[in-house]
Scaffold this active site. Structure first.
Site, PDB file in Angstrom:
ATOM      1  N   ASP A   1     -10.743  -0.548 -24.886  1.00  0.00           N
ATOM      2  CA  ASP A   1     -11.405  -0.697 -23.418  1.00  0.00           C
ATOM      3  C   ASP A   1     -11.211   0.549 -22.734  1.00  0.00           C
ATOM      4  O   ASP A   1     -10.461   1.675 -22.991  1.00  0.00           O
ATOM      5  CB  ASP A   1     -10.473  -1.888 -22.744  1.00  0.00           C
ATOM      6  CG  ASP A   1     -11.238  -3.184 -22.898  1.00  0.00           C
ATOM      7  OD1 ASP A   1     -12.076  -3.281 -23.383  1.00  0.00           O
ATOM      8  OD2 ASP A   1     -10.508  -4.288 -22.482  1.00  0.00           O
TER       9      ASP A   1
ATOM     10  N   PRO B   1       0.854  -1.231   0.031  1.00  0.00           N
ATOM     11  CA  PRO B   1       0.024  -0.014   0.096  1.00  0.00           C
ATOM     12  C   PRO B   1       0.868   1.306  -0.117  1.00  0.00           C
ATOM     13  O   PRO B   1       0.127   2.408  -0.297  1.00  0.00           O
ATOM     14  CB  PRO B   1      -0.942   0.082   1.338  1.00  0.00           C
ATOM     15  CG  PRO B   1       0.012  -1.039   2.019  1.00  0.00           C
ATOM     16  CD  PRO B   1       0.776  -2.133   1.140  1.00  0.00           C
TER      17      PRO B   1
END
Length: 243
Positions: free
Chosen positions: A169, A89
């Site tokens: 996409d 993180p």
């Protein structure tokens, strides 16, 4: 592309990756994935790979030596310096640009931590990139590793059936994808936009581009600063501002 994942839970990686599109790509030999169990490199008779942190505190820390030995087992076979991605993180937040960058590599080694983390010394020794999949905390690095491998895999030639799928996409040109519709033409009172039934390809493409711009402005305006915009795009956005 060859993926190597250093993990305490290899079955989690194998079961998650050997399905759907990535599983078919492995069968076709376009990519490979090997999950290496860090516990197999434990240096004590109980196969433990963690211990209490120096300085006190809650939880356990993964020890440096088993992680390093697991890494060495892969590095020695590759025979050259490869990028080692530590799922953390504290790392850079993963995005499509990073996926495209990583897709240029021949091999990627993923390091998945657990508990309160991994001994900093081995991270300094082997890790080249710390990567986060978002500002939240998970129980381990396996899910982030699967996310990144999936995002990278679909950019490789031959992985997707339709070669244009990856290009158009979401996040292509830093714009969100336009809305998609399929049969039936009317569903529960909701109709497909008439432009998509017109057969006029240029008008359809213009509508799709405008819808991508509109969605990005509404849902992810932060992306527009990095988007590749044409004069027509900028004019369309300017008109939206005036409404």
């Amino acid at each position: 592309m060859n993926f190597y994942v250093l993990t305490l839970f290899p079955d989690m990686i194998r079961s998650g990756f050997r399905t759907s599109i990535t599983g078919r790509a492995m069968e076709k030999g376009i990519l490979s994935m090997e999950a290496i169990d860090i516990r197999g490199f434990s240096v004590n008779k109980h196969n433990r790979v963690d211990d209490y942190p120096y300085g006190g505190g809650a939880g356990m820390v993964m020890q440096a030596e088993p992680v390093y030995l697991a890494y060495e087992s892969v590095a020695s076979r590759i025979g050259k310096k490869s990028r080692v991605l530590y799922m953390s993180p504290q790392g850079r937040v993963f995005n499509q640009c990073m996926a495209e960058e990583l897709a240029q590599e021949e091999e990627l080694i993923f390091l998945c931590g657990h508990y309160e983390g991994i001994d900093e010394r081995v991270l300094e020794e082997i890790v080249t990139d710390e990567i986060s999949v978002g500002d939240y905390v998970l129980t381990g690095g396996e899910l982030p590793a699967l996310v990144i491998m999936d995002a990278v895999s679909r950019l490789l030639d031959g992985v997707l059936h339709n070669e244009e799928s990856a290009e158009f996409d979401s996040f292509h040109d830093n714009l969100l994808e336009y809305p998609q519709y399929s049969r039936p033409e009317e569903w529960r009172g909701k109709k497909v936009p008439p432009i998509l039934l017109s057969g006029h390809h240029m008008n359809v493409e213009k509508w799709r581009r405008e819808q991508s711009l509109l969605r990005t402005k509404e849902r992810r305006p932060d992306l527009l600063a990095q988007a590749s915009l044409t004069k027509e795009d900028k004019k369309f956005l300017a008109n939206l501002e005036e409404l």
